[in-house]
Design a protein around this motif. Sequence first.
Motif, short mmCIF file in Angstrom:
data_model
loop_
_atom_site.label_atom_id
_atom_site.label_comp_id
_atom_site.label_asym_id
_atom_site.label_seq_id
_atom_site.Cartn_x
_atom_site.Cartn_y
_atom_site.Cartn_z
N TRP A 52 0.83 -1.21 0.00
CA TRP A 52 0.00 0.00 0.00
C TRP A 52 0.86 1.26 0.00
O TRP A 52 0.57 2.24 -0.70
CB TRP A 52 -0.94 -0.04 1.21
N GLY B 212 2.11 2.76 -3.37
CA GLY B 212 1.19 3.45 -4.27
C GLY B 212 0.65 2.53 -5.34
O GLY B 212 1.03 1.36 -5.44
N ARG B 213 -0.22 3.08 -6.18
CA ARG B 213 -0.92 2.25 -7.17
C ARG B 213 -0.01 1.83 -8.33
O ARG B 213 -0.05 0.69 -8.76
CB ARG B 213 -2.13 3.03 -7.71
N ASP C 89 0.15 -1.64 -12.78
CA ASP C 89 -1.02 -1.10 -12.08
C ASP C 89 -1.44 -2.12 -11.02
O ASP C 89 -2.10 -3.12 -11.30
CB ASP C 89 -2.18 -0.84 -13.06
N THR C 90 -1.04 -1.82 -9.78
CA THR C 90 -1.28 -2.79 -8.70
C THR C 90 -2.74 -2.84 -8.26
O THR C 90 -3.12 -3.74 -7.54
CB THR C 90 -0.38 -2.48 -7.49
N ARG C 91 -3.53 -1.87 -8.71
CA ARG C 91 -4.97 -1.98 -8.42
C ARG C 91 -5.51 -3.28 -9.00
O ARG C 91 -6.38 -3.92 -8.44
CB ARG C 91 -5.74 -0.80 -9.01
N TYR C 92 -4.94 -3.69 -10.13
CA TYR C 92 -5.43 -4.90 -10.79
C TYR C 92 -4.58 -6.13 -10.49
O TYR C 92 -5.13 -7.23 -10.39
CB TYR C 92 -5.57 -4.64 -12.30
N ASN D 236 -5.54 -6.74 -6.34
CA ASN D 236 -6.80 -6.47 -5.64
C ASN D 236 -7.30 -7.64 -4.82
O ASN D 236 -7.95 -7.47 -3.81
CB ASN D 236 -7.88 -6.04 -6.63
#
Length: 314
Positions: free
Chosen positions: A95, A98-99, A286-289, A292
């Motif tokens: 976290w 960052g993203r 893109d760590t959001r994907y 998650n």
Amino acid sequence: MAEIAGDFAELISGDELKAAALRYIGEMRAKIERDQNGLHSVFDSWFTRVLGQLIQFDPTRAWEDSVRERVIRAPAQFGGLQWDLHRLRQFLDRWRQGRFVDYARREQSGTHYHPRFGTEFGADVLLTCQGAPSLMRWRGIPLMKNVFDFAMYPMLIGELRPHTIIEIGSGLGASALWFADHLVMNGIDGHVHSVDRVRAEAAHPHVTFHQGDCADPARLFEPGLLQAAPHPWLVIEDAHHNVAGVIEHFHTFLEPGDYLIVEDSDIKREALRGFVGAHPGDYLVDTRYTDNFGRNATCAADAIFVRMEEPDGE
Ligand SMILES: C[S@@+](CC[C@H](N)C(=O)[O-])C[C@H]1O[C@@H](n2cnc3c(N)ncnc32)[C@H](O)[C@@H]1O
């Protein structure tokens, strides 16, 4: 992994860990109110419970030391909390990054996870998450996606709203149909171009199946198609052949904001290192994907890239 340099190799700890936990819970509470109508997810509840236990320890000492000491004294009672603390550290370590994260940094911090896949969970989950013994189906056709990616792609399509999806490796055609159905469901005016050595036989009004060979990336699609295809793009490499050549070819067409996903990336790391190394700063993970559902809970481990603005007029 002796060559790992700097703080990427060190999992967050001590005062930094405490500060990050307090910052995160503030963000989490705001999110629960703003997005979830006050409802806690399983993860929200877990985080709240673990932090509630940790803040009761001596505030002058690191949580890692307090928990370790208790585990030595009463392993049955505190073994669970040691596991919780480790997961909390892994989560906050991600976290704080960052993203959007550099590929090299992802590889370096992967040292705290599964040695091959960089996942939070083990090979046991990866073994069956595509379906065992049966694959999932879409419109009755076997779909070669795992359950995590089955949830990840719709999220990404909903956010990116791609006007063009390019799939390299159609398989039986189910994935192209599935992508196209998500375009339609999201009201996106987009089209899927999917290519394979053998043209897939499935049909959909928003899909064109092509025949081409990754051995010759420039001829995967007929001349002019890529120049004319509207952006943003979502490009998915899923043919596993001449990966370096294929993604390098697409680099010339990708624009800032486009996405490039390389599936089954654990066997393609050399090609990926070469690619991001040849285009420094152009692609971030893109760590959001990717993360998650847990770190690298995707077959595209560390390989969901967003094309960044060109940093130096390349
Ligand atoms: C893993 S499957 C694709 C699965 C599909 N995308 C899905 O998610 O259901 C890989 C595909 O890549 C294709 N392929 C392998 N080598 C190729 C090449 N040199 N050129 C084009 N396609 C190739 C295979 O024919 C196969 O259909």
